[in-house]
Scaffold this motif. Structure first.
Motif, PDB file in Angstrom:
ATOM      1  N   LEU A  92       0.907  -1.112   0.063  1.00  2.96           N
ATOM      2  CA  LEU A  92      -0.034   0.045  -0.274  1.00  2.96           C
ATOM      3  C   LEU A  92       0.976   1.268  -0.037  1.00  2.96           C
ATOM      4  O   LEU A  92       1.809   1.152   0.701  1.00  2.96           O
ATOM      5  CB  LEU A  92      -0.644   0.046   1.330  1.00  2.96           C
ATOM      6  N   TRP A 118       2.124   2.996  -6.061  1.00  2.00           N
ATOM      7  CA  TRP A 118       0.481   2.786  -5.717  1.00  2.00           C
ATOM      8  C   TRP A 118      -0.340   3.286  -6.753  1.00  2.00           C
ATOM      9  O   TRP A 118      -1.411   2.812  -7.025  1.00  2.00           O
ATOM     10  CB  TRP A 118       0.427   3.258  -4.160  1.00  2.00           C
ATOM     11  N   VAL A 152      -8.210  -2.214  -1.945  1.00  2.00           N
ATOM     12  CA  VAL A 152      -8.041  -3.423  -1.712  1.00  2.00           C
ATOM     13  C   VAL A 152      -8.988  -3.824  -0.472  1.00  2.00           C
ATOM     14  O   VAL A 152      -9.051  -3.253   0.512  1.00  2.00           O
ATOM     15  CB  VAL A 152      -6.459  -4.175  -1.548  1.00  2.00           C
ATOM     16  N   PRO A 153      -9.540  -5.176  -0.411  1.00  3.23           N
ATOM     17  CA  PRO A 153      -9.336  -6.292  -1.214  1.00  3.23           C
ATOM     18  C   PRO A 153     -10.114  -6.593  -2.456  1.00  3.23           C
ATOM     19  O   PRO A 153     -11.169  -5.714  -2.548  1.00  3.23           O
ATOM     20  CB  PRO A 153      -9.593  -7.405  -0.400  1.00  3.23           C
ATOM     21  N   SER A 194     -14.852  -5.902   0.958  1.00  2.47           N
ATOM     22  CA  SER A 194     -14.540  -6.916   2.046  1.00  2.47           C
ATOM     23  C   SER A 194     -16.084  -7.713   2.305  1.00  2.47           C
ATOM     24  O   SER A 194     -16.232  -8.991   2.159  1.00  2.47           O
ATOM     25  CB  SER A 194     -13.966  -6.598   3.022  1.00  2.47           C
ATOM     26  N   HIS A 238     -18.925  -2.661   9.198  1.00  4.12           N
ATOM     27  CA  HIS A 238     -18.385  -2.321   7.573  1.00  4.12           C
ATOM     28  C   HIS A 238     -18.727  -0.491   7.555  1.00  4.12           C
ATOM     29  O   HIS A 238     -17.882   0.018   6.909  1.00  4.12           O
ATOM     30  CB  HIS A 238     -19.128  -2.905   6.752  1.00  4.12           C
TER      31      HIS A 238
HETATM   32  N1  LIG Z   1     -14.801  -0.633   1.603  1.00  2.04           N
HETATM   33  C1  LIG Z   1     -13.678  -1.112   1.293  1.00  2.04           C
HETATM   34  C2  LIG Z   1     -12.551  -0.612   2.054  1.00  2.04           C
HETATM   35  C3  LIG Z   1     -11.451  -0.882   1.536  1.00  2.04           C
HETATM   36  C4  LIG Z   1     -10.027  -0.003   1.736  1.00  2.04           C
HETATM   37  O1  LIG Z   1     -10.221   1.141   2.163  1.00  2.04           O
HETATM   38  N2  LIG Z   1      -8.896  -0.407   1.796  1.00  2.04           N
HETATM   39  C5  LIG Z   1      -7.588   0.378   1.702  1.00  2.04           C
HETATM   40  C6  LIG Z   1      -6.787  -0.711   2.649  1.00  2.04           C
HETATM   41  S1  LIG Z   1      -7.330  -1.466   3.986  1.00  2.04           S
HETATM   42  C7  LIG Z   1      -7.262   0.564   0.725  1.00  2.04           C
HETATM   43  O2  LIG Z   1      -7.200   0.072  -0.402  1.00  2.04           O
HETATM   44  N3  LIG Z   1      -6.941   1.898   0.505  1.00  2.04           N
HETATM   45  C8  LIG Z   1      -6.101   2.531  -0.529  1.00  2.04           C
HETATM   46  C9  LIG Z   1      -6.560   3.891  -0.544  1.00  2.04           C
HETATM   47  O3  LIG Z   1      -7.415   4.391  -0.265  1.00  2.04           O
HETATM   48  O4  LIG Z   1      -5.646   4.531  -1.712  1.00  2.04           O
HETATM   49  C10 LIG Z   1     -13.680  -2.839   1.820  1.00  2.04           C
HETATM   50  O5  LIG Z   1     -14.534  -3.185   2.717  1.00  2.04           O
HETATM   51  O6  LIG Z   1     -13.267  -3.805   1.184  1.00  2.04           O
END
Ligand SMILES: N[C@@H](CCC(=O)N[C@@H](CS)C(=O)NCC(=O)O)C(=O)O
Length: 220
Positions: A35, A40, A56-57, A69, A104
């Protein structure tokens, strides 16, 4: 199936998606991407991220792509049977689904203020009022699930399932930051942290070399 995830040390939503894949019992290939590194922004414009929101995921299964998720939990439960993820009793299932959805959508102060870091533990500090309010709500829902539907098992609804998957990164945060919780919650947190899938995730996180400094700081 192919699951795209972020750092196991820090990515709590990835952890949920990955635990869901393990819970499905289906074989899957995991692809861990670091990340917020220099690549990125370029990487999340690439094909393996489309048509997601760049987070991700992301689960790929043939033509199907699932980029959230909770959607991954739903998708896998459709594929292998709802009973592997949710309690069979409709009353318990209603509560488990509500709790997963609440995790969530809510607990923003707790999530933002205390980033997941399964490699670290910091000296406890008194939580801010907003985090304390989240913890109060967390204890309410955990207590209700355990008291009404915990049965003989150690998890929220007895057996390990989707609700535990959604709350697992909260259990790790409680330990990482020494957050104050009710006594009844301690055996539950222990059960989550000792679950073999969670143990596998934490062990793999120890092996990662990537470090993101802002997730290595105790809460201000
Ligand atoms: N709502 C999404 C949230 C996913 C999320 O926020 N993932 C974070 C990592 S934990 C991410 O990819 N962040 C990258 C960014 O915001 O640039 C889920 O439940 O999968």
């Amino acid at each position: 199936m192919r699951l795209l995830i972020g750092n196991k040390a820090y990515s709590s939503w990835s952890m949920r998606g990955w635990l869901a894949c393990r819970q499905s019992g289906l074989p899957f290939e995991e692809v861990v991407v670091p990340l917020y590194d220099a690549d990125w922004d370029r990487r999340r414009q690439g094909d393996e991220f489309a048509p997601s929101d760049g987070k991700v995921p992301i689960l790929w299964d043939g033509e199907a792509v699932v980029w959230d998720s909770l959607a991954i939990v739903d998708y896998l439960a459709d594929k292998v049977g709802q009973d592997r993820f949710w309690p069979t009793d409709p009353v318990a299932r209603a509560m488990a689904r509500s709790m997963a959805a609440e995790m969530h959508a809510s607990f923003a102060a707790l999530r933002r203020g205390h980033s997941m870091n399964v490699r670290r533990s910091f000296p406890p500090r008194p939580p801010s009022p907003a985090v304390a309010a989240d913890l109060t709500r967390l204890m309410e829902v955990w207590a209700q699930a355990r008291a009404r539907h915990g049965g003989a098992g150690p998890f929220l609804f007895g057996d390990f399932g989707a609700a535990d998957i959604m709350y697992a990164p909260v259990a790790t945060r409680i330990v990482t930051y020494g957050l104050p919780v009710a006594r009844f919650a301690l055996p539950y947190i222990d059960a989550v942290l000792n679950h073999p899938f969670v143990q596998d995730w934490i062990a793999a996180a120890q092996e990662e070399e990537w470090v993101i400094e802002r997730f290595e700081q105790p809460v201000a």
